[in-house]
Design an enzyme around this catalytic site. Sequence first.
Site, PDB file in Angstrom:
ATOM      1  N   GLU A 171       0.825  -1.244   0.241  1.00 38.78           N
ATOM      2  CA  GLU A 171      -0.084   0.055  -0.303  1.00 38.78           C
ATOM      3  C   GLU A 171       0.748   1.138  -0.061  1.00 38.78           C
ATOM      4  O   GLU A 171       0.615   2.257  -0.736  1.00 38.78           O
ATOM      5  CB  GLU A 171      -1.049   0.083   1.236  1.00 38.78           C
ATOM      6  N   HIS A 284      -5.311  -6.856 -11.205  1.00 42.23           N
ATOM      7  CA  HIS A 284      -5.016  -7.899 -10.163  1.00 42.23           C
ATOM      8  C   HIS A 284      -4.507  -9.239 -10.913  1.00 42.23           C
ATOM      9  O   HIS A 284      -3.980 -10.180 -10.276  1.00 42.23           O
ATOM     10  CB  HIS A 284      -5.783  -7.950  -9.014  1.00 42.23           C
TER      11      HIS A 284
HETATM   12 ZN   LIG Z   1      -2.509  -2.495  -4.780  1.00 41.06          ZN
END
Ligand SMILES: [Zn+2]
Length: 362
Positions: A171, A284
Site C-alpha cells: 500500500e 490484479h
Molecule cells: Zn495494490
Amino acid sequence: MKHAYRCACFAVPAKLARKLASRAQASEQHQLHGHIEAAARLRTLRGVASTRATHPALPGAQASELNYQRVVFDLAQGVDLPGHPVRDEGGKPVPDAAANHVYDNTGITLDFYLKVFGRRSIDNCGSRVESSVHFGQNFGNAMWTGKSMVYGDGDQNVSGFPAALDIIAHELTHGVTQHMIKGGLGVVPVAPKDREFKEQTHDLRGQSGALNESFSDVVGSMVKQWHAGQDVTKANWLLGEHLLAARHGRAIRSLKDPGNRALTWYEDEQYKSMDDYADGADVHDSSGVPNHAFYLAAQHLGGFSWEKTGAIWYEAFAKLTPAATFKDAARVTRQVASQRFGVGSKEHKAVTSAWQAVKVIT
Ligand SMILES: [Zn+2]
C-alpha cells in the site's frame, strides 16, 4: 496539481472480496453490505485527497533531520479520517496492538526504502506518513487513499492487515509510485456507466495499471524478504499470507507461480504469461505477468532480490510514463540493467530472458 492522482488500490481486490462474500453464510451477508458502503466512502475520499496538497512539510529544522515521520490514528470503528492520533514518531508502544503493528511495519518499509534505495519517505522529501487503524465495522480491507493508509479490522473471512508487513509495503508503495510518476501510472477516469459505486471516478486500468499493482507487489515481497534476511531461494514469494481464513486459501498472490490456487486462494485467476492476456483484463490478474518477470530475473541472478533485480526495477519504474505498457517496462528495465552492469552482462541477460519467458518480448 503536481501530484493529482488517486490510487485505487485495496489490499483485497474487488473480485476476491466478492467471491468471499458469495461463499459467506447468510449471517455474514450484512458485513458485505458494510464493506461495500465503507469502500464507497473510501473511494470518495480518494477523490477528495487528490484535490489537497499531499503530505504537508514538517516545520523548521525538524524536517531536515528526519527521514520520515509516522503518525498512527485510531478510528475506533468510525469512518471519518484520520481519527484520533495514538502514536507519533518516536513514541512508546501503546496498548492497541493494531496501532503498534502498523507503526512498526510502516517503519520497516520506510527503512527499506531509505537503506536500500536511499529514498526518504513516500515523497523522497521526508514526508509525514499517516495511517489510520480500526476503519469501520468488520471492514476486511486495507488501502492507500492517495494521501494516507487505512486499515480495517476484518471479519471471519479476511483479517490481520496491520500485522502483514508485505501488505503495508504494498500500500505504501502505491504512494511512492504516485510521487515517482507524475500523473500516476495507469490511473484512468471511470465513465459513470462503468462505476462500481456512484462516487468512483478513477481506477487502475490496462497494462500501466497492472504495472502499478505489480510494482507494489514486487516491493511488498522484497520488504518481507529483506526483513527476514531471505535470499531468492529461501523466500516463498507469497503476498498477503495469513490474511484469509484457512477455508478460503493461503495467500492473496504468488510471484513465484501466479494463479497457482494450491499456493494462493480457491479461485485465483492471476496468470504469468502474455499467452493468457486479453485487453480489459483485471489489473490484479494481469499484474502476474510483470510480477513473474521480476521473480524470474531475481532467480537468475540469485542472492538477495533487492540488491540487483530490485535496484534495476526501482530505477526503471521511476522512468515509466503514465500509459506505459509491459513492453515499455521490459525495455526500460533492460536499459537500466545494461547501463548499470554492461551490455551483455549477466544482469542484462537475466532481465531480458525473464521478459522473454513471460512472452512480453521475443
Ligand atoms: Zn495494490
